[in-house]
Design a protein around this motif. Structure first.
Motif, PDB file in Angstrom:
ATOM      1  N   TYR A  48       0.846  -1.200   0.000  1.00 31.06           N
ATOM      2  CA  TYR A  48       0.000   0.000   0.000  1.00 31.06           C
ATOM      3  C   TYR A  48       0.875   1.240   0.000  1.00 31.06           C
ATOM      4  N   ILE A  49       0.679   2.105  -0.985  1.00 27.09           N
ATOM      5  CA  ILE A  49       1.424   3.354  -1.095  1.00 27.09           C
ATOM      6  C   ILE A  49       0.398   4.460  -1.349  1.00 27.09           C
ATOM      7  N   ALA A  50       0.363   5.454  -0.482  1.00 24.06           N
ATOM      8  CA  ALA A  50      -0.614   6.534  -0.674  1.00 24.06           C
ATOM      9  C   ALA A  50       0.005   7.863  -0.285  1.00 24.06           C
ATOM     10  N   ARG A  51      -0.482   8.931  -0.935  1.00 26.19           N
ATOM     11  CA  ARG A  51      -0.051  10.280  -0.546  1.00 26.19           C
ATOM     12  C   ARG A  51      -1.275  11.071  -0.102  1.00 26.19           C
ATOM     13  N   VAL A  52      -1.149  11.684   1.066  1.00 27.53           N
ATOM     14  CA  VAL A  52      -2.221  12.502   1.639  1.00 27.53           C
ATOM     15  C   VAL A  52      -1.610  13.824   2.077  1.00 27.53           C
ATOM     16  N   ALA A  53      -2.418  14.742   2.561  1.00 25.74           N
ATOM     17  CA  ALA A  53      -1.896  16.034   3.004  1.00 25.74           C
ATOM     18  C   ALA A  53      -2.569  16.426   4.309  1.00 25.74           C
ATOM     19  N   ALA A  54      -1.881  17.255   5.084  1.00 28.63           N
ATOM     20  CA  ALA A  54      -2.424  17.686   6.381  1.00 28.63           C
ATOM     21  C   ALA A  54      -2.720  19.176   6.350  1.00 28.63           C
ATOM     22  N   ASN A  55      -3.324  19.657   5.260  1.00 31.17           N
ATOM     23  CA  ASN A  55      -3.481  21.108   5.148  1.00 31.17           C
ATOM     24  C   ASN A  55      -4.915  21.600   5.229  1.00 31.17           C
ATOM     25  N   SER A  56      -5.881  20.699   5.330  1.00 27.15           N
ATOM     26  CA  SER A  56      -7.264  21.150   5.482  1.00 27.15           C
ATOM     27  C   SER A  56      -8.029  20.060   6.224  1.00 27.15           C
ATOM     28  N   VAL A  57      -9.195  20.406   6.717  1.00 25.24           N
ATOM     29  CA  VAL A  57      -9.975  19.430   7.476  1.00 25.24           C
ATOM     30  C   VAL A  57     -10.250  18.202   6.604  1.00 25.24           C
ATOM     31  N   LYS A  58     -10.642  18.450   5.351  1.00 23.53           N
ATOM     32  CA  LYS A  58     -10.971  17.345   4.447  1.00 23.53           C
ATOM     33  C   LYS A  58      -9.752  16.441   4.237  1.00 23.53           C
ATOM     34  N   ASN A  59      -8.602  17.075   3.961  1.00 25.86           N
ATOM     35  CA  ASN A  59      -7.399  16.281   3.702  1.00 25.86           C
ATOM     36  C   ASN A  59      -6.915  15.554   4.948  1.00 25.86           C
ATOM     37  N   VAL A  60      -7.072  16.185   6.117  1.00 24.99           N
ATOM     38  CA  VAL A  60      -6.647  15.521   7.354  1.00 24.99           C
ATOM     39  C   VAL A  60      -7.525  14.292   7.607  1.00 24.99           C
ATOM     40  N   LEU A  61      -8.820  14.396   7.292  1.00 22.56           N
ATOM     41  CA  LEU A  61      -9.701  13.242   7.501  1.00 22.56           C
ATOM     42  C   LEU A  61      -9.337  12.107   6.540  1.00 22.56           C
ATOM     43  N   SER A  62      -8.958  12.452   5.270  1.00 22.97           N
ATOM     44  CA  SER A  62      -8.510  11.383   4.366  1.00 22.97           C
ATOM     45  C   SER A  62      -7.189  10.801   4.834  1.00 22.97           C
ATOM     46  N   ALA A  63      -6.322  11.667   5.374  1.00 24.67           N
ATOM     47  CA  ALA A  63      -5.034  11.190   5.881  1.00 24.67           C
ATOM     48  C   ALA A  63      -5.255  10.205   7.025  1.00 24.67           C
ATOM     49  N   LYS A  64      -6.245  10.495   7.854  1.00 25.95           N
ATOM     50  CA  LYS A  64      -6.553   9.610   8.979  1.00 25.95           C
ATOM     51  C   LYS A  64      -6.924   8.216   8.482  1.00 25.95           C
ATOM     52  N   LYS A  65      -7.760   8.183   7.435  1.00 22.89           N
ATOM     53  CA  LYS A  65      -8.176   6.889   6.878  1.00 22.89           C
ATOM     54  C   LYS A  65      -6.982   6.132   6.303  1.00 22.89           C
ATOM     55  N   ALA A  66      -6.117   6.855   5.577  1.00 23.19           N
ATOM     56  CA  ALA A  66      -4.963   6.202   4.941  1.00 23.19           C
ATOM     57  C   ALA A  66      -4.014   5.638   5.997  1.00 23.19           C
ATOM     58  N   ILE A  67      -3.775   6.421   7.058  1.00 28.44           N
ATOM     59  CA  ILE A  67      -2.850   5.974   8.100  1.00 28.44           C
ATOM     60  C   ILE A  67      -3.422   4.763   8.832  1.00 28.44           C
ATOM     61  N   GLU A  68      -4.728   4.795   9.065  1.00 22.92           N
ATOM     62  CA  GLU A  68      -5.347   3.650   9.737  1.00 22.92           C
ATOM     63  C   GLU A  68      -5.241   2.397   8.861  1.00 22.92           C
ATOM     64  N   LYS A  69      -5.419   2.595   7.553  1.00 16.85           N
ATOM     65  CA  LYS A  69      -5.310   1.447   6.638  1.00 16.85           C
ATOM     66  C   LYS A  69      -3.882   0.888   6.637  1.00 16.85           C
ATOM     67  N   ALA A  70      -2.904   1.796   6.687  1.00 18.71           N
ATOM     68  CA  ALA A  70      -1.512   1.353   6.674  1.00 18.71           C
ATOM     69  C   ALA A  70      -1.202   0.505   7.910  1.00 18.71           C
ATOM     70  N   PHE A  71      -1.795   0.858   9.044  1.00 17.72           N
ATOM     71  CA  PHE A  71      -1.586   0.050  10.253  1.00 17.72           C
ATOM     72  C   PHE A  71      -2.400  -1.242  10.188  1.00 17.72           C
ATOM     73  N   ARG A  72      -3.622  -1.158   9.653  1.00 20.41           N
ATOM     74  CA  ARG A  72      -4.450  -2.359   9.584  1.00 20.41           C
ATOM     75  C   ARG A  72      -3.797  -3.398   8.672  1.00 20.41           C
ATOM     76  N   ASN A  73      -3.182  -2.929   7.582  1.00 18.71           N
ATOM     77  CA  ASN A  73      -2.481  -3.851   6.681  1.00 18.71           C
ATOM     78  C   ASN A  73      -1.446  -4.668   7.440  1.00 18.71           C
ATOM     79  N   GLN A  74      -0.727  -3.977   8.324  1.00 16.39           N
ATOM     80  CA  GLN A  74       0.303  -4.693   9.073  1.00 16.39           C
ATOM     81  C   GLN A  74      -0.315  -5.682  10.058  1.00 16.39           C
ATOM     82  N   VAL A  75      -1.400  -5.269  10.727  1.00 15.83           N
ATOM     83  CA  VAL A  75      -2.074  -6.170  11.664  1.00 15.83           C
ATOM     84  C   VAL A  75      -2.543  -7.419  10.927  1.00 15.83           C
TER      85      VAL A  75
END
Lengths: 68, 249
Positions: B171-198
């Motif tokens: 899994y390779i993804a790029r997100v941004a932390a510059n707006s509420v919308k982008n931070v919420l997508s970043a949250k999903k991507a980061i959670e997925k990256a951890f879930r993949n490992q689990v």
């Protein structure tokens, strides 16, 4: 109604919450200076706060707590 | 009902980051993912060299620090020796995209079952704002006062695009932390990256575009605007590789 609280000592006054607030009811409190020398964010009108959480989403210092 | 508060996986220590630095937001997103997956007791984090070198003070986790750029190599060792642990490397762009490029590429090629959070703010923050491998063409930094000249300094490294070419990573993804919308997508991507490992799926890397108001010479608000207008067009957001989505098709 939402309850908005801030840990003012941890706030660095960056203002990202102020910009994120859709109701424009947050400001940087120029009358207060915390121990680190920053002017913390302040709620101007809590009765208009919907508890959307945008301010806390953008807060880099995790100092905002919202409940509703 | 509490809508927003500090996640349990973060300590209450105030961070040393400059006002408006989005490292704090990204720390919170990592901690929220760890809370959501209930893996706090078995997660090991690896801090890089760079602004986030003190990240061990801010996570309620077992933490270590790797030599500059070597976090994926340390993560490989920790994960292979303790397969039950959840291991993540938290790296900046000076750490991962320059001195640590080999470690990152080979960990991805081997599909090590680790998670990498790659914070790209297009500059060397801790050392005072020198040009990084990820600095944009024309970007003014301490070591490119007339703007980055591609003919002299080469082009920026697009890490996600490059790693997505490999057969290894999950899994390779790029997100941004510059707006509420982008931070919420970043949250999903980061959670997925951890879930993949689990779930034992393999190497997951999330590149989070971040701001550096101090070294960019901007107010925190203007820095987020610059990300929108200049940085995101050069580093497009999105999922570059997701093997689990391919399997589902």
């Amino acid at each position: 109604m939402a309850k908005w609280t801030i840990l003012a000592e941890g706030c660095k006054g960056c203002g990202l919450c102020v910009e994120a607030c859709p109701k424009k009811i947050l400001c940087l409190d120029s009358g207060t200076i915390n121990h680190k020398g920053h002017t913390p964010a302040r709620m101007m009108d809590e009765s208009r706060c919907t508890g959307c959480g945008f301010c806390a989403t953008m807060c880099p210092d995790c100092v905002i707590t919202i409940s509703r | 009902m509490i809508v927003a508060t500090r996640p349990h996986a973060l300590t209450t220590a105030p961070t040393h980051y400059c006002p408006g630095c989005t490292h704090g937001i990204i720390h919170r997103l990592v901690a929220e993912a760890i809370d959501a997956l209930g893996i706090e007791g078995r997660t090991i984090g690896i801090a890089p060299v760079g602004c986030s070198v003190l990240a061990y003070n801010y996570f309620n986790l077992d933490m270590t620090v790797a030599a500059h750029g070597r976090a994926p190599a340390v993560a490989t060792g920790l994960k292979r020796a303790n397969p039950e642990s959840i291991v993540f490397a938290y790296q900046g762009d000076g750490d991962l995209a320059s001195i640590g490029m080999a470690e990152a590429v080979h960990a991805a090629a081997r599909n090590e079952n680790i998670t990498v959070i790659f914070v790209n703010n297009a500059i060397y923050g801790m050392t005072g704002g020198q040009m990084a491998p990820t600095s944009l063409p024309g970007q003014v930094t301490q070591t490119s006062p007339a703007g980055r000249d591609e003919l002299l300094c080469g082009f920026p490294v697009k890490v996600c695009e490059m790693l997505a070419q490999l057969d290894g990573p999950e899994y390779i993804a790029r997100v941004a932390a510059n707006s509420v919308k982008n931070v919420l997508s970043a949250k999903k991507a980061i959670e997925k990256a951890f879930r993949n490992q689990v779930e034992g799926r393999g190497f997951s890397l999330v590149e989070v575009l971040s701001s550096c108001p101090t070294n960019w010479g901007m107010t925190p608000g203007d820095a987020l605007g610059w990300m929108d207008s200049t940085m995101i067009p050069y580093y497009p957001l999105g999922v570059y590789k997701d093997r689990s989505a391919k399997e589902a098709d």
